[in-house]
Design an enzyme around this catalytic site. Structure first.
Site, PDB file in Angstrom:
ATOM      1  N   ASP A  57       0.862  -1.186   0.000  1.00  0.00           N
ATOM      2  CA  ASP A  57       0.000   0.000   0.000  1.00  0.00           C
ATOM      3  C   ASP A  57       0.900   1.239   0.000  1.00  0.00           C
ATOM      4  O   ASP A  57       1.834   1.324   0.811  1.00  0.00           O
ATOM      5  CB  ASP A  57      -0.869  -0.040   1.274  1.00  0.00           C
ATOM      6  CG  ASP A  57      -1.968   1.001   1.268  1.00  0.00           C
ATOM      7  OD1 ASP A  57      -1.789   2.082   0.664  1.00  0.00           O
ATOM      8  OD2 ASP A  57      -3.008   0.738   1.906  1.00  0.00           O
ATOM      9  N   ALA A  81      -3.777   4.854  -7.687  1.00  0.00           N
ATOM     10  CA  ALA A  81      -4.788   5.825  -7.270  1.00  0.00           C
ATOM     11  C   ALA A  81      -6.141   5.132  -7.201  1.00  0.00           C
ATOM     12  O   ALA A  81      -6.352   4.086  -7.810  1.00  0.00           O
ATOM     13  CB  ALA A  81      -4.874   6.977  -8.274  1.00  0.00           C
ATOM     14  N   THR A 130      -4.374  13.741 -14.152  1.00  0.00           N
ATOM     15  CA  THR A 130      -5.523  13.788 -15.062  1.00  0.00           C
ATOM     16  C   THR A 130      -5.823  15.214 -15.510  1.00  0.00           C
ATOM     17  O   THR A 130      -5.532  16.181 -14.793  1.00  0.00           O
ATOM     18  CB  THR A 130      -6.751  13.208 -14.327  1.00  0.00           C
ATOM     19  OG1 THR A 130      -7.921  13.494 -15.078  1.00  0.00           O
ATOM     20  CG2 THR A 130      -6.950  13.822 -12.946  1.00  0.00           C
ATOM     21  N   ASP A 131      -6.492  15.343 -16.656  1.00  0.00           N
ATOM     22  CA  ASP A 131      -6.955  16.662 -17.105  1.00  0.00           C
ATOM     23  C   ASP A 131      -8.118  17.160 -16.241  1.00  0.00           C
ATOM     24  O   ASP A 131      -8.465  18.337 -16.297  1.00  0.00           O
ATOM     25  CB  ASP A 131      -7.361  16.638 -18.584  1.00  0.00           C
ATOM     26  CG  ASP A 131      -8.460  15.636 -18.930  1.00  0.00           C
ATOM     27  OD1 ASP A 131      -8.952  14.932 -18.022  1.00  0.00           O
ATOM     28  OD2 ASP A 131      -8.828  15.558 -20.129  1.00  0.00           O
ATOM     29  N   GLU A 132      -8.704  16.262 -15.438  1.00  0.00           N
ATOM     30  CA  GLU A 132      -9.874  16.662 -14.639  1.00  0.00           C
ATOM     31  C   GLU A 132      -9.517  17.696 -13.570  1.00  0.00           C
ATOM     32  O   GLU A 132     -10.394  18.369 -13.036  1.00  0.00           O
ATOM     33  CB  GLU A 132     -10.543  15.429 -14.012  1.00  0.00           C
ATOM     34  CG  GLU A 132     -11.007  14.452 -15.068  1.00  0.00           C
ATOM     35  CD  GLU A 132     -11.894  13.333 -14.535  1.00  0.00           C
ATOM     36  OE1 GLU A 132     -12.597  13.546 -13.542  1.00  0.00           O
ATOM     37  OE2 GLU A 132     -11.866  12.240 -15.138  1.00  0.00           O
ATOM     38  N   TYR A 156     -12.724  13.004  -6.687  1.00  0.00           N
ATOM     39  CA  TYR A 156     -11.585  12.381  -7.385  1.00  0.00           C
ATOM     40  C   TYR A 156     -10.626  13.440  -7.899  1.00  0.00           C
ATOM     41  O   TYR A 156      -9.420  13.401  -7.609  1.00  0.00           O
ATOM     42  CB  TYR A 156     -12.089  11.511  -8.545  1.00  0.00           C
ATOM     43  CG  TYR A 156     -11.006  11.166  -9.547  1.00  0.00           C
ATOM     44  CD1 TYR A 156      -9.961  10.307  -9.202  1.00  0.00           C
ATOM     45  CD2 TYR A 156     -11.007  11.708 -10.841  1.00  0.00           C
ATOM     46  CE1 TYR A 156      -8.948   9.999 -10.116  1.00  0.00           C
ATOM     47  CE2 TYR A 156     -10.004  11.398 -11.755  1.00  0.00           C
ATOM     48  CZ  TYR A 156      -8.980  10.552 -11.391  1.00  0.00           C
ATOM     49  OH  TYR A 156      -7.982  10.252 -12.291  1.00  0.00           O
ATOM     50  N   SER A 157     -11.145  14.400  -8.696  1.00  0.00           N
ATOM     51  CA  SER A 157     -10.226  15.367  -9.311  1.00  0.00           C
ATOM     52  C   SER A 157      -9.584  16.272  -8.262  1.00  0.00           C
ATOM     53  O   SER A 157      -8.425  16.676  -8.419  1.00  0.00           O
ATOM     54  CB  SER A 157     -10.926  16.182 -10.396  1.00  0.00           C
ATOM     55  OG  SER A 157     -12.086  16.811  -9.923  1.00  0.00           O
ATOM     56  N   ALA A 158     -10.310  16.552  -7.172  1.00  0.00           N
ATOM     57  CA  ALA A 158      -9.718  17.362  -6.099  1.00  0.00           C
ATOM     58  C   ALA A 158      -8.564  16.610  -5.439  1.00  0.00           C
ATOM     59  O   ALA A 158      -7.521  17.191  -5.116  1.00  0.00           O
ATOM     60  CB  ALA A 158     -10.786  17.732  -5.071  1.00  0.00           C
ATOM     61  N   LYS A 160      -6.703  14.316  -6.862  1.00  0.00           N
ATOM     62  CA  LYS A 160      -5.581  14.278  -7.807  1.00  0.00           C
ATOM     63  C   LYS A 160      -4.891  15.645  -7.861  1.00  0.00           C
ATOM     64  O   LYS A 160      -3.663  15.721  -7.938  1.00  0.00           O
ATOM     65  CB  LYS A 160      -6.064  13.878  -9.210  1.00  0.00           C
ATOM     66  CG  LYS A 160      -6.522  12.448  -9.344  1.00  0.00           C
ATOM     67  CD  LYS A 160      -5.428  11.411  -9.101  1.00  0.00           C
ATOM     68  CE  LYS A 160      -4.356  11.413 -10.171  1.00  0.00           C
ATOM     69  NZ  LYS A 160      -3.382  10.280  -9.980  1.00  0.00           N
ATOM     70  N   PRO A 211     -26.442   2.690 -20.208  1.00  0.00           N
ATOM     71  CA  PRO A 211     -26.753   3.945 -19.524  1.00  0.00           C
ATOM     72  C   PRO A 211     -25.925   5.108 -20.055  1.00  0.00           C
ATOM     73  O   PRO A 211     -24.703   5.005 -20.189  1.00  0.00           O
ATOM     74  CB  PRO A 211     -26.387   3.639 -18.063  1.00  0.00           C
ATOM     75  CG  PRO A 211     -25.374   2.548 -18.130  1.00  0.00           C
ATOM     76  CD  PRO A 211     -25.626   1.777 -19.395  1.00  0.00           C
ATOM     77  N   HIS A 289     -21.153  16.987 -12.877  1.00  0.00           N
ATOM     78  CA  HIS A 289     -20.588  16.378 -14.086  1.00  0.00           C
ATOM     79  C   HIS A 289     -19.983  17.449 -14.987  1.00  0.00           C
ATOM     80  O   HIS A 289     -20.697  18.291 -15.537  1.00  0.00           O
ATOM     81  CB  HIS A 289     -21.710  15.634 -14.826  1.00  0.00           C
ATOM     82  CG  HIS A 289     -21.219  14.592 -15.775  1.00  0.00           C
ATOM     83  ND1 HIS A 289     -22.059  13.830 -16.541  1.00  0.00           N
ATOM     84  CD2 HIS A 289     -19.970  14.177 -16.076  1.00  0.00           C
ATOM     85  CE1 HIS A 289     -21.343  12.993 -17.278  1.00  0.00           C
ATOM     86  NE2 HIS A 289     -20.072  13.195 -17.015  1.00  0.00           N
TER      87      HIS A 289
END
Ligand code: NAD
Length: 346
Positions: A57, A81, A130-132, A156-158, A160, A211, A289
């Site tokens: 880990d 991640a 990530t680009d996010e 997630y993006s925060a 990263k 979906p 989103h």
């Protein structure tokens, strides 16, 4: 060169490992084997003498110290991640733990090892992001560059973004030779079956509703995972210390158009009684989103000479063919907790 790759049992990490071994690098795959891991992804290199595996880990400082001391890597590629946005909405704590605390713990282990070896010049700590982290674009906004301000919108993006800042700070403050990259949405073989493209393929094959969040108007840039792996090794080998590189596929598509493309490929490769797009089902949107991500990859093109090779149409076809040929792989993963469920409704 010996590279310690974290998260190598995942989607992108395993592509990096397969390419690195093919190029003659010695690699150590460090992975905790979370729900998203699959050692089958590296089965083709598992017996190669260049490859070794450590189940650990990245939050475990003692394990990391032992692994650095034992393997004496020349470089770290940090991909481990928690990576699924929907899961980050339901359970953000795991994302803070692995992506923030884990990245911090890994940075400290790398720093201690590097300082203990006389701060050797050739060392690299390559952080994969990530680009996010840049947030959301409107349809006519210019694409993200490396200097676009960070504005993450999901847990997630925060998380990263936080890890990117830590890596940058360890470079500036301690002189750790860091390099960063921020990429767009990857796709291709071995993509875990909870992510959009595999969900579309597998639901279509099963004759189940496909979906599509909201009206399917969100736009993503799609990067074939093998193109990304090549870019990552190039950034590791030739990237300037302290620099970050945006990596994109130059393949922007609305989600609904992407889904229809996959349905058309399946109509050709695995025809059903009626076209697969009859299964498209619009569902409630993901909270927060982001509308659009787009990458300006000029820096990696101009400075390092990289460019994506696989166009979306070709890459999607290769991906669908891979899923058709590898049913035991995805069937086994569909039994993992949460896979196939609607997550992240908020
Ligand atoms: P993935 O979820 O497929 O794999 C992640 C791997 O990390 C798994 O094998 C998991 O077991 C391992 N891991 C998780 N927590 C760990 C921990 N605490 N210690 C050790 N190992 C741990 O992810 P991916 O799609 O391959 O993404 C890899 C990296 O690239 C991530 O950092 C992600 O943020 C980034 N990224 C991915 C995409 C994409 O489209 N998939 C896009 C941009 C950036």
């Amino acid at each position: 060169m010996k590279i310690l790759v974290t998260g190598g049992a995942g989607f992108i990490g395993s592509a990096v490992l397969r390419l690195a071994v093919a190029r003659g690098y010695e690699v150590v795959n460090l992975d905790v084997l979370s729900y998203a891991a699959c050692l089958e992804n590296v089965a083709s290199i598992a017996a190669n003498p260049l490859y070794s595996f450590e189940q650990a880990d990245i939050c475990d400082a003692a394990a990391l110290a032992r692994i650095f001391a034992q393997h004496q890597p020349d470089a770290v590629m940090h991909l481990a991640a928690e990576s699924h946005v929907d899961r980050s909405i339901d359970g953000p704590a795991d994302f803070i733990q692995t992506n923030v605390t884990g990245s911090f713990t890994l940075l400290e282990a790398a720093r201690s090892y590097w300082e203990g070896r006389g701060r050797f010049d050739a060392f690299r700590f390559h952080h994969i992001s990530t680009d996010e982290v840049f947030g959301s674009l409107n349809a006519d906004d210019p694409a993200f560059t490396e200097t676009t301000p960070y504005a993450p919108n999901s847990p997630y993006s925060a998380s990263k973004a936080a890890s990117d800042h830590l890596v940058r700070a360890w470079g500036e403050t301690y002189g750790l030779p860091v390099v960063l990259s921020n990429c767009s949405n990857n796709y291709g073989p071995f993509h875990f079956p909870e992510k959009l493209i595999p969900v579309v393929i597998l639901n279509a094959l099963a004759g189940q509703p496909i979906p599509v969040y909201g009206a399917g108007e969100n736009i993503r840039d799609w990067l074939f995972v093998e193109d990304h792996a090549e870019a990552l090794l190039l950034v590791l080998e030739k990237g300037a210390i302290g620099q970050s590189y945006n990596i994109g596929g130059e393949n922007e598509a609305h989600n609904i158009d992407l889904v229809r493309k996959i349905c058309t490929i399946l109509d050709d490769l695995k025809p059903d009684a009626a076209p697969h797009d009859r299964l498209i089902s619009f569902v409630s949107d993901r909270p927060g989103h982001d509308l659009r991500y787009a990458i300006d990859a000029s820096r990696i093109k101009d400075e390092l000479g990289w460019q994506p090779r696989v166009h979306l149409d070709e890459g999607l076809r290769r991906t669908v063919e891979w899923y058709l040929a590898n049913e035991p792989w995805w069937r086994a993963l569909q039994t993992r907790a949460g896979v196939g469920e609607r997550l992240g409704r908020g």
